[in-house]
Design a protein around this motif. Sequence first.
Motif, short mmCIF file in Angstrom:
data_model
loop_
_atom_site.label_atom_id
_atom_site.label_comp_id
_atom_site.label_asym_id
_atom_site.label_seq_id
_atom_site.Cartn_x
_atom_site.Cartn_y
_atom_site.Cartn_z
N ASN A 1 -2.89 3.17 -4.14
CA ASN A 1 -2.06 3.10 -5.32
C ASN A 1 -2.87 3.64 -6.50
O ASN A 1 -3.85 4.38 -6.31
CB ASN A 1 -1.59 1.66 -5.55
CG ASN A 1 -0.44 1.27 -4.66
OD1 ASN A 1 0.68 1.75 -4.84
ND2 ASN A 1 -0.70 0.43 -3.66
N HIS A 2 -2.48 3.29 -7.72
CA HIS A 2 -3.21 3.72 -8.92
C HIS A 2 -3.61 2.51 -9.74
O HIS A 2 -3.56 2.55 -10.98
CB HIS A 2 -2.34 4.67 -9.75
CG HIS A 2 -1.82 5.85 -8.97
ND1 HIS A 2 -2.63 6.84 -8.48
CD2 HIS A 2 -0.55 6.18 -8.58
CE1 HIS A 2 -1.90 7.74 -7.83
NE2 HIS A 2 -0.63 7.36 -7.87
N LEU A 3 -3.98 1.44 -9.06
CA LEU A 3 -4.35 0.21 -9.74
C LEU A 3 -5.69 0.37 -10.43
O LEU A 3 -6.60 1.05 -9.94
CB LEU A 3 -4.41 -0.95 -8.73
CG LEU A 3 -3.10 -1.23 -7.97
CD1 LEU A 3 -3.33 -2.26 -6.88
CD2 LEU A 3 -2.01 -1.68 -8.93
N LYS A 4 -5.83 -0.27 -11.56
CA LYS A 4 -7.08 -0.21 -12.31
C LYS A 4 -7.45 -1.61 -12.78
O LYS A 4 -6.78 -2.59 -12.47
CB LYS A 4 -6.93 0.74 -13.49
CG LYS A 4 -5.84 0.35 -14.49
CD LYS A 4 -5.71 1.37 -15.60
CE LYS A 4 -4.62 0.94 -16.60
NZ LYS A 4 -4.48 1.92 -17.70
N GLY A 5 -8.54 -1.67 -13.53
CA GLY A 5 -9.02 -2.98 -13.95
C GLY A 5 -9.97 -3.56 -12.92
O GLY A 5 -10.40 -2.89 -11.98
N SER B 1 0.81 -1.22 0.00
CA SER B 1 0.00 0.00 0.00
C SER B 1 0.84 1.27 0.00
O SER B 1 2.04 1.24 0.29
CB SER B 1 -0.93 0.00 1.22
OG SER B 1 -0.17 0.02 2.41
N GLU B 2 0.16 2.37 -0.35
CA GLU B 2 0.74 3.71 -0.32
C GLU B 2 2.02 3.80 -1.14
O GLU B 2 3.08 4.23 -0.66
CB GLU B 2 0.97 4.15 1.13
CG GLU B 2 -0.32 4.24 1.94
CD GLU B 2 -0.14 4.87 3.29
OE1 GLU B 2 0.36 6.01 3.34
OE2 GLU B 2 -0.50 4.24 4.30
N ASN B 3 1.93 3.36 -2.36
CA ASN B 3 2.98 3.53 -3.35
C ASN B 3 2.36 4.17 -4.59
O ASN B 3 1.26 4.75 -4.52
CB ASN B 3 3.64 2.19 -3.68
CG ASN B 3 4.62 1.75 -2.61
OD1 ASN B 3 5.70 2.32 -2.49
ND2 ASN B 3 4.25 0.75 -1.81
N ASN B 4 3.04 4.08 -5.71
CA ASN B 4 2.52 4.62 -6.97
C ASN B 4 2.36 3.51 -7.99
O ASN B 4 2.65 3.69 -9.18
CB ASN B 4 3.46 5.72 -7.50
CG ASN B 4 3.56 6.90 -6.56
OD1 ASN B 4 2.54 7.38 -6.06
ND2 ASN B 4 4.79 7.36 -6.31
N LEU B 5 1.92 2.36 -7.54
CA LEU B 5 1.78 1.21 -8.42
C LEU B 5 0.62 1.41 -9.39
O LEU B 5 -0.42 1.97 -9.03
CB LEU B 5 1.58 -0.06 -7.59
CG LEU B 5 2.71 -0.40 -6.61
CD1 LEU B 5 2.34 -1.60 -5.77
CD2 LEU B 5 4.02 -0.64 -7.34
N VAL B 6 0.82 0.92 -10.61
CA VAL B 6 -0.20 1.05 -11.66
C VAL B 6 -0.48 -0.32 -12.25
O VAL B 6 0.10 -1.33 -11.85
CB VAL B 6 0.27 2.03 -12.77
CG1 VAL B 6 0.47 3.43 -12.20
CG2 VAL B 6 1.58 1.52 -13.40
N GLY B 7 -1.39 -0.33 -13.23
CA GLY B 7 -1.74 -1.59 -13.87
C GLY B 7 -2.82 -2.31 -13.09
O GLY B 7 -3.41 -1.78 -12.14
N SER B 8 -3.08 -3.53 -13.47
CA SER B 8 -4.14 -4.31 -12.84
C SER B 8 -3.57 -5.23 -11.77
O SER B 8 -2.36 -5.45 -11.69
CB SER B 8 -4.87 -5.13 -13.90
OG SER B 8 -3.96 -6.02 -14.54
N ILE B 9 -4.47 -5.76 -10.96
CA ILE B 9 -4.08 -6.76 -9.95
C ILE B 9 -3.86 -8.08 -10.67
O ILE B 9 -4.78 -8.59 -11.33
CB ILE B 9 -5.16 -6.91 -8.88
CG1 ILE B 9 -5.41 -5.57 -8.18
CG2 ILE B 9 -4.76 -7.97 -7.85
CD1 ILE B 9 -6.56 -5.60 -7.19
N PRO B 10 -2.66 -8.68 -10.56
CA PRO B 10 -2.40 -9.93 -11.30
C PRO B 10 -3.34 -11.04 -10.84
O PRO B 10 -3.60 -11.19 -9.64
CB PRO B 10 -0.95 -10.25 -10.96
CG PRO B 10 -0.37 -9.01 -10.41
CD PRO B 10 -1.48 -8.24 -9.79
N ASN B 11 -3.84 -11.80 -11.80
CA ASN B 11 -4.71 -12.94 -11.45
C ASN B 11 -3.97 -13.97 -10.59
O ASN B 11 -4.56 -14.66 -9.77
CB ASN B 11 -5.25 -13.61 -12.72
CG ASN B 11 -6.29 -12.76 -13.41
OD1 ASN B 11 -7.08 -12.10 -12.75
ND2 ASN B 11 -6.29 -12.75 -14.74
N GLY B 12 -2.64 -14.06 -10.79
CA GLY B 12 -1.85 -15.04 -10.05
C GLY B 12 -1.83 -14.81 -8.56
O GLY B 12 -1.52 -15.72 -7.78
#
Length: 1085
Positions: A914-918, A888-899
């Motif tokens: 973060n900035h997660l999407k999907g 948490s509390e980072n600048n991560l992007v992209g989607s949450i991996p299904n794995g």
Amino acid sequence: MGRYVSGAAACVVLLFLAEIAQVCFFLCANSSSVVVPPCIGRERQALLEFKASFQSYPSFSRLSSWKETTNCCEWEGIGCDNITGHVVKLDLRNPCFLSPPYCYFELQEEHRVYAPNVNPSLLQLEYLAYLDLSGNHFNSSPIPSFIGSMQRLRYLSLRYSSFGGRIPNSLRNLKNLHLLDLSENHFDASNITWLSQLHSLKHLDLSYIDLGNTRDLFQVLNMLPSLLNLSLSGCGLEDSLIPLGANFQNLTSLVHLYLSDNELHGPLLDAFRNLSSIEYLYLSYNGIHGPIPDGVFQSMPSLEYLGLAGNELSGPIPSWFRNFEKLTFLDLSYNGLHGPIPDGVFQSMPSLEYLDLADNELSGPIPDGALQNMSSLVSLHLSRNRLSGPIPEAFRTMTSIKSLYLNDNNITSIPSWFVELKTLLYLGLSSNEFTTTKCSLSSILSNMCHLKGLYFSGNKFREESIAKYQLSGCNKYDLEVLHLSNNEISGRLPTWLGQLVNLEYLDLSSNFFSGPIPLSLGKLSKLRYLDMSKNKLDGGVLPDNIGQLVNLTNLDISSNNFVGVIPQTLGKLVNLQGLDLSNNSFHGLVPQSLNQLVYLNLANNQISGSLPKNIGYTMPSLWNLLLGNNHLNGSIPISLCETVFYNLDLSKNNLSGEIPNCGKNHRQAWEEINLSSNKLSGVIPTSLCQTNPARLVLSKNNLSGEIPNCWKNDEQWVEIDLSSNKLSGGFPSSFGNLSPLEWLHLDNNMLKGELPVSLRNLKNLLILDLGENQFSGSIPPWTTNTFPSLQILRLRQNMLSGSIPSQLCQLTSLQILDLSRNKLEGSIPRCIGNLQGMTSKKSLDDFSVVDSAGAPVEWSPEAVKEVIKGAEREYIKILKLLVNMDLSENNLVGSIPNGITRLTGLHGLNLSNNHLKGEIPEMIGEMKSIESLDLSNNHLSGTIPNSMSALTSLSHLNLSHNNLSGPIPKGNQLLTLDDPSIYAENPYLCGSPLPKCPGDISHQAPNSKNDEDEDDKKDKVEKLWFYFVIAVGFATGFWGVIGTLLFKKNWRHAYFRWVEDVADKIYVAVVIKVAKPMMRNHTHG
């Protein structure tokens, strides 16, 4: 068992002495029946020169009697010929080696004499026939070649004398040698062909010399036809050293063969089949596996001693053992033998005195026929098996039994006749399943007057009290050792303890004893060890009679309810070395009168005041000082630098000031230093680098400055904890030298800079906690080769940047990954589901830790802070079971991996802020262990997967501040999570606990439709039952009336007449009612 092995060794010594006697009969002097001749002058000078070559020797050694003005034939250790006066015997062996039992190690060292080598002055002793230098120290020097020219030697012993190097070939010249003992040295013995020339040799001991590379060993030994005694224990022997087809036809006179502590695995033992004269055979602690090989042992009819302990033998005890009619000693302990103890086998050994079957898997009741009529049996060991049932009647016939050990079995009862075994000296009955005891503890003590050791712990009798018993059966009691721990015995301590005047060891720990310590305990003047810990003893302060136990060396009354000041009478215990008063309510100051103590534990009391300034001088022998969790104040005395500590614990007090800098010449040799949770300030002294303790814990203080960069590896380091201080500067590169380190806590400081490359040297790390600092740069690409055992990686609240390296997915042991509150960018690695340490649910039973070499590691009580369920907690006791991931509390992007859904062992997952999407992964319901899930403050969209309702352990959920839409699933665990804030700020999300979705019926989730279908079905069934009951009721009522009227004519006529009468009455009443108003109107008109 050691006592009997020592007895066997004594027999061997007797054989040696028989040979020596042949020498001494016609050579040795100093007999009381003859006049001692004067020694030869040059030989006296040679002996004095030999004495001068020793660098040091104790004042009580034999060398102290060697004086120039006296007759050397009267010196200790010297023997002269009665006629010629020539020195024929030189015996400087360590006094600890004179006869068993041998001294303990420290005393052996005290008696050693030290020399750089063997002085050549011995060459002047031309007639020397006996030379014994065993147990001394010759500085790893080689055996001098000139020894080979002393051809009159018949006895040569250099055992345990710190010799080294190659054994000289010149020893082959000692043609008259009968005994040669080179054991327990550090020789290069790759070539021993010289042995084959010693045809007179009868006794050879090469034990604990590495002979693993001596390929011609047994061929050489086969050339010694006079050999009677051969000892090769602990020589690294393997099967490959025994030639295929060897039969040792020249060793047929061999009587004693010792091959213990090697790697002989069994099949090649057939080579010893021709040794028909063997009487003593020791093969213990090898790798012999499978059933006991019959072919080898059945060809040895003269066997008296057979040792097979500590192997991997399996199967039942063979019936052919009954053929060993001469056997007096049999040790089969520490194997995997199973099945019952066979009937009749041991009965056929009339001479058997020692039988050890302990530490196997023998099961079932002990048959009466198995051990019947064994009147010669002196010692029987059956401990740590799975034997059950009562003690058998057969034991009653053991009229010579002295030692009987049945510990750790499932024995159910002790018969009343048991007290008839009057010869018993040592009795072990601990940890059984006694349900009935016809023979009580008081009966055993009252009737077995000569009993010296009684081990009765771990039986959980739950008796109300043993204080009510009285001892009256013996005039005196020989009991020296009494173990009654862990029995759940309650009530007061018995006063009859004072009658056991010979008691030396008393363990009453882990019971429910209450009340004061009885005054009668002061009568036990021989008591050396007293443990009354983990009870409910109170009675105010300690009684003064404790001071009467003047021989006491260890006193443990920890974990009781004692209060008050520590009594000064403890100062009378002049032999006391260990004192444990922890976990009570003692108050006052740290006592100084116990200056001989080695171990002092006052932790978890109410001790106050400051530490004595001179404690290091007044208590110079103190190795362990444990004062944690008290009310101590003031500073740490610098006099502690004068003490060689093993363990120093001053944690959880109010100590202030600086940690003393002991300098370079300090005497510290600490194993553990714990000064945590105090108010210590200043810098970390550099002297701690030289101290090299295994554990250094300085956490939760006010230490400042940089961490010293002087750490060196001594293969001892296990833990460094400097967390929660005010330390600054960078990560010390010398930490990389501490390769054995397993736990490193530097969290909650002000450390900065990049993570150093030297961290990769710490391959044994289990915990790396660098959280709450100011480290910057990127996370190194650590892999399983870097940290093969790492279980906790905590880098939270730093200034780390860059992406999360995909190599972290290879940390297969990782259970906690906390990278929160940094500046990390990029996406979550697709391989995140490969973290095997997070894929299964952990329990205490299956938990294990190994280091980089695969050796097991004991998990210590470490503390780590983690944010789970929205709150930060410090985990200690269950830390090893916790599985958590916080990005948490980072600048991560992209989607949450299904794995990520493959991490089914996770207890907590936090990807918030973060900035997660999907979308949320559809298979998130597979994470069955998850208790806390926080995906808030991202840009997630789509619907909440219905599978989330399958997370039955989920108790904390936060999906707020996203773009989720659609109805909230209503099944199972989600019904309990009814706080609207869980789903807040998701504008297109609807359903309970949020407002209803538009067209609620049509938009119900599949689970809701199923629920409605179930309700409809229930309603239809209820309606059917309702109409059915009405129909039955109507039919019953209708035909009950109509049927009667049809079949009963008089009832029918009466009924209709009654109906007509009722109708007439109604008609008349109605006409009258109607006529009255009309008549009123007519009258008024």
